[in-house]
Design a protein around this motif. Sequence first.
Motif, PDB file in Angstrom:
ATOM      1  N   LEU A  19      97.435 152.984  63.035  1.00 27.16           N
ATOM      2  CA  LEU A  19      97.755 154.387  63.279  1.00 27.16           C
ATOM      3  C   LEU A  19      97.230 155.297  62.178  1.00 27.16           C
ATOM      4  O   LEU A  19      96.925 156.462  62.413  1.00 27.16           O
ATOM      5  CB  LEU A  19      99.270 154.553  63.401  1.00 27.16           C
ATOM      6  CG  LEU A  19      99.885 153.956  64.676  1.00 27.16           C
ATOM      7  CD1 LEU A  19     101.386 153.803  64.527  1.00 27.16           C
ATOM      8  CD2 LEU A  19      99.562 154.830  65.874  1.00 27.16           C
ATOM      9  N   ASP A  20      97.131 154.779  60.968  1.00 31.57           N
ATOM     10  CA  ASP A  20      96.643 155.566  59.833  1.00 31.57           C
ATOM     11  C   ASP A  20      95.124 155.742  59.846  1.00 31.57           C
ATOM     12  O   ASP A  20      94.587 156.615  59.175  1.00 31.57           O
ATOM     13  CB  ASP A  20      97.041 154.900  58.510  1.00 31.57           C
ATOM     14  CG  ASP A  20      98.308 155.502  57.932  1.00 31.57           C
ATOM     15  OD1 ASP A  20      98.614 156.660  58.269  1.00 31.57           O
ATOM     16  OD2 ASP A  20      98.992 154.827  57.156  1.00 31.57           O
ATOM     17  N   ALA A  21      94.439 154.875  60.573  1.00 28.36           N
ATOM     18  CA  ALA A  21      92.978 154.857  60.516  1.00 28.36           C
ATOM     19  C   ALA A  21      92.364 156.037  61.266  1.00 28.36           C
ATOM     20  O   ALA A  21      92.915 156.530  62.254  1.00 28.36           O
ATOM     21  CB  ALA A  21      92.454 153.546  61.102  1.00 28.36           C
ATOM     22  N   TYR A  22      91.221 156.473  60.764  1.00 27.28           N
ATOM     23  CA  TYR A  22      90.413 157.495  61.453  1.00 27.28           C
ATOM     24  C   TYR A  22      89.248 156.778  62.126  1.00 27.28           C
ATOM     25  O   TYR A  22      88.500 156.033  61.475  1.00 27.28           O
ATOM     26  CB  TYR A  22      89.876 158.530  60.460  1.00 27.28           C
ATOM     27  CG  TYR A  22      90.914 159.491  59.949  1.00 27.28           C
ATOM     28  CD1 TYR A  22      91.090 160.750  60.547  1.00 27.28           C
ATOM     29  CD2 TYR A  22      91.723 159.161  58.867  1.00 27.28           C
ATOM     30  CE1 TYR A  22      92.036 161.637  60.077  1.00 27.28           C
ATOM     31  CE2 TYR A  22      92.678 160.053  58.386  1.00 27.28           C
ATOM     32  CZ  TYR A  22      92.832 161.283  58.999  1.00 27.28           C
ATOM     33  OH  TYR A  22      93.784 162.160  58.527  1.00 27.28           O
ATOM     34  N   GLU A  75     109.148 157.747  57.933  1.00 20.87           N
ATOM     35  CA  GLU A  75     108.107 158.718  57.615  1.00 20.87           C
ATOM     36  C   GLU A  75     106.962 158.679  58.632  1.00 20.87           C
ATOM     37  O   GLU A  75     106.509 157.600  59.033  1.00 20.87           O
ATOM     38  CB  GLU A  75     107.541 158.463  56.217  1.00 20.87           C
ATOM     39  CG  GLU A  75     108.558 158.590  55.096  1.00 20.87           C
ATOM     40  CD  GLU A  75     109.314 157.305  54.831  1.00 20.87           C
ATOM     41  OE1 GLU A  75     110.139 157.282  53.895  1.00 20.87           O
ATOM     42  OE2 GLU A  75     109.104 156.322  55.570  1.00 20.87           O
ATOM     43  N   LEU A  76     106.492 159.863  58.993  1.00 23.13           N
ATOM     44  CA  LEU A  76     105.351 159.995  59.899  1.00 23.13           C
ATOM     45  C   LEU A  76     104.329 160.919  59.242  1.00 23.13           C
ATOM     46  O   LEU A  76     104.407 162.148  59.388  1.00 23.13           O
ATOM     47  CB  LEU A  76     105.785 160.568  61.258  1.00 23.13           C
ATOM     48  CG  LEU A  76     106.721 159.717  62.106  1.00 23.13           C
ATOM     49  CD1 LEU A  76     107.107 160.461  63.380  1.00 23.13           C
ATOM     50  CD2 LEU A  76     106.090 158.367  62.440  1.00 23.13           C
ATOM     51  N   PRO A  77     103.381 160.367  58.508  1.00 29.01           N
ATOM     52  CA  PRO A  77     102.380 161.206  57.854  1.00 29.01           C
ATOM     53  C   PRO A  77     101.540 161.993  58.868  1.00 29.01           C
ATOM     54  O   PRO A  77     101.579 161.737  60.074  1.00 29.01           O
ATOM     55  CB  PRO A  77     101.513 160.190  57.091  1.00 29.01           C
ATOM     56  CG  PRO A  77     102.343 158.961  56.997  1.00 29.01           C
ATOM     57  CD  PRO A  77     103.212 158.944  58.208  1.00 29.01           C
ATOM     58  N   TYR A  78     100.768 162.915  58.348  1.00 29.24           N
ATOM     59  CA  TYR A  78      99.955 163.809  59.171  1.00 29.24           C
ATOM     60  C   TYR A  78      99.119 163.043  60.185  1.00 29.24           C
ATOM     61  O   TYR A  78      99.069 163.401  61.364  1.00 29.24           O
ATOM     62  CB  TYR A  78      99.050 164.649  58.264  1.00 29.24           C
ATOM     63  CG  TYR A  78      98.116 165.579  59.017  1.00 29.24           C
ATOM     64  CD1 TYR A  78      98.497 166.883  59.310  1.00 29.24           C
ATOM     65  CD2 TYR A  78      96.856 165.145  59.442  1.00 29.24           C
ATOM     66  CE1 TYR A  78      97.648 167.739  60.003  1.00 29.24           C
ATOM     67  CE2 TYR A  78      96.003 165.994  60.137  1.00 29.24           C
ATOM     68  CZ  TYR A  78      96.410 167.285  60.418  1.00 29.24           C
ATOM     69  OH  TYR A  78      95.568 168.111  61.106  1.00 29.24           O
ATOM     70  N   ARG A  79      98.449 161.989  59.751  1.00 23.62           N
ATOM     71  CA  ARG A  79      97.546 161.263  60.641  1.00 23.62           C
ATOM     72  C   ARG A  79      98.280 160.713  61.852  1.00 23.62           C
ATOM     73  O   ARG A  79      97.768 160.752  62.972  1.00 23.62           O
ATOM     74  CB  ARG A  79      96.850 160.129  59.877  1.00 23.62           C
ATOM     75  CG  ARG A  79      95.937 159.260  60.744  1.00 23.62           C
ATOM     76  CD  ARG A  79      94.724 160.033  61.242  1.00 23.62           C
ATOM     77  NE  ARG A  79      94.023 159.325  62.291  1.00 23.62           N
ATOM     78  CZ  ARG A  79      94.150 159.575  63.589  1.00 23.62           C
ATOM     79  NH1 ARG A  79      94.971 160.521  64.006  1.00 23.62           N
ATOM     80  NH2 ARG A  79      93.468 158.890  64.479  1.00 23.62           N
ATOM     81  N   LEU A  80      99.482 160.186  61.656  1.00 22.95           N
ATOM     82  CA  LEU A  80     100.240 159.636  62.775  1.00 22.95           C
ATOM     83  C   LEU A  80     100.657 160.735  63.736  1.00 22.95           C
ATOM     84  O   LEU A  80     100.584 160.563  64.967  1.00 22.95           O
ATOM     85  CB  LEU A  80     101.475 158.883  62.265  1.00 22.95           C
ATOM     86  CG  LEU A  80     101.271 157.401  61.934  1.00 22.95           C
ATOM     87  CD1 LEU A  80     100.366 157.251  60.707  1.00 22.95           C
ATOM     88  CD2 LEU A  80     102.596 156.703  61.689  1.00 22.95           C
ATOM     89  N   ARG A 108     101.243 150.502  61.070  1.00 19.77           N
ATOM     90  CA  ARG A 108     100.770 151.626  60.281  1.00 19.77           C
ATOM     91  C   ARG A 108      99.267 151.588  59.998  1.00 19.77           C
ATOM     92  O   ARG A 108      98.601 152.626  60.071  1.00 19.77           O
ATOM     93  CB  ARG A 108     101.571 151.714  58.978  1.00 19.77           C
ATOM     94  CG  ARG A 108     101.225 152.876  58.050  1.00 19.77           C
ATOM     95  CD  ARG A 108     101.510 154.212  58.706  1.00 19.77           C
ATOM     96  NE  ARG A 108     102.886 154.397  59.080  1.00 19.77           N
ATOM     97  CZ  ARG A 108     103.852 154.860  58.276  1.00 19.77           C
ATOM     98  NH1 ARG A 108     103.566 155.190  57.040  1.00 19.77           N
ATOM     99  NH2 ARG A 108     105.071 155.007  58.735  1.00 19.77           N
ATOM    100  N   PRO A 109      98.676 150.436  59.661  1.00 16.84           N
ATOM    101  CA  PRO A 109      97.231 150.432  59.375  1.00 16.84           C
ATOM    102  C   PRO A 109      96.384 150.954  60.541  1.00 16.84           C
ATOM    103  O   PRO A 109      95.414 151.682  60.325  1.00 16.84           O
ATOM    104  CB  PRO A 109      96.931 148.958  59.074  1.00 16.84           C
ATOM    105  CG  PRO A 109      98.230 148.399  58.585  1.00 16.84           C
ATOM    106  CD  PRO A 109      99.281 149.098  59.392  1.00 16.84           C
TER     107      PRO A 109
END
Length: 475
Positions: free
Chosen positions: A32-35, A309-314, A29-30
């Motif tokens: 995949l969550d990163a921009y 859960e798959l937030p927007y960023r993912l 997750r870290p």
Amino acid sequence: MPGVSARHLSLEERRQLAVNLTRVLALCRPILDAYIIEFFTDNLWGTLPDSWQAALDGLNPPQLATLLLGMPGEGEVVRYRSVWPLTLLALKSTATSLAFTRTPGFHTPSEFLENPSQSSRLTAPFRKHVRPKKQHEIRRLGELVKKLSDLTGCTQVVDVGSGQGHLSRFMSLGLGLMVKSIEGDQRLVERAQHLDQELLQALKKEEKRNPQVVHTGPRHSPHHVVRWVDPTALCEELLLPLENPHQGGARLLLTGLHACGDLSVALLRHFCCCPEVVALASVGCCYMKLSDPGGYPLSEWVAGLPGYELPYRLREGACHAVEEYAERLQKAGPGLRTHCYRAALETVIRCAQPALRRPGVQGIPRVHELKIEEYVKRGLQRVGLDPHLPLNLAALQAHQAQENRVVAYFSLALLLAPLVETLILLDRLLYLQEQGFHAELLPIFSPELSPRNLVLVATKMPLGQAFSVLETEDS
């Protein structure tokens, strides 16, 4: 990239794959969550294990394409220059083995070998106004829909989110199907109707020039309807049969070529709820536009898994084009520095206005030809800040020196992105199976041309061995 074929998995294997995917995505997750534009502001490189940093640091782009993303390479490129940590090797192996394969199951000479802008598999009238990518897509999906229609006895195809009607035109005027096109944008529908008439005229002229080519049966232009399809409700217009005195009860096949966000979900729900819809062939896209909740998850199985859960960023990352970026890595062109420049710009933006985070920057032409300080000045102007702010040139040059690290981190995130897409599409497969229907996923487009290349095919009756005909390439 290699991967697992959804076609050959049992229901239990699909469920277990969903379990494995949620576990791996939770661990990653870290990343995949990163921009990537926060590479410097959030010290993304420092968040990686030291052993990963040592393995990836200094790799050039072609080496990243081959060693990390698994793309073909030659000579020195395919050799590890150091022993990679087992954790990184395990991640690479896991990402490869859990993602649905995006490689079509057939091998055929490229339709663009003779001319990169014209498919040799489409006649000239169907290529006009259509870019190569779309030529490939409408031909492949159209041929699959025709086969699926024949197998399921469909009397009418409904193309939802039809845009300018390129797919509808090919299916109706090229393949002889009865097609209704539904599009919410009045301007696109008017354009589609104009192109229909233009194509009809071109086909008539072609027949006069080549009288030996006999056209069998009447030609039916697509029937265009201006209508927004509400993802939360059934659309009556979608279900209405075209007027045909020889047609009894309608048997509908729904299709959508890159139906955006919730529109793909709407197709699935119409298929499940409406007895007149007997088949589905849907290619989704824009996963970040899925409603939350509502668009994902759809299946009870995935919704019951911890970490689903798959937030927007993912979901946004799942829309990246892995093969296209890997090709750019192999060419090692200067355009790869764009992410590094944008990340450096983010440091200046936050220094000048801390509350402004990740603003959109309108395209800056020929970024790779600019010095980093010139890019930053133009970028500041694009986001409404003073382009004449004093710049720390040494800091900017230090950021630029880390260009390969930025590329390596982005490549690492791309390695994982197909896992997110796999989970979203697997959830749709399981949802359809939970409703008692038959569903498969097939990679039908060349991923280099069309990154979202997996078509979800569903029927209300088992097709058995006949299903294999959908995977073949027409001669």
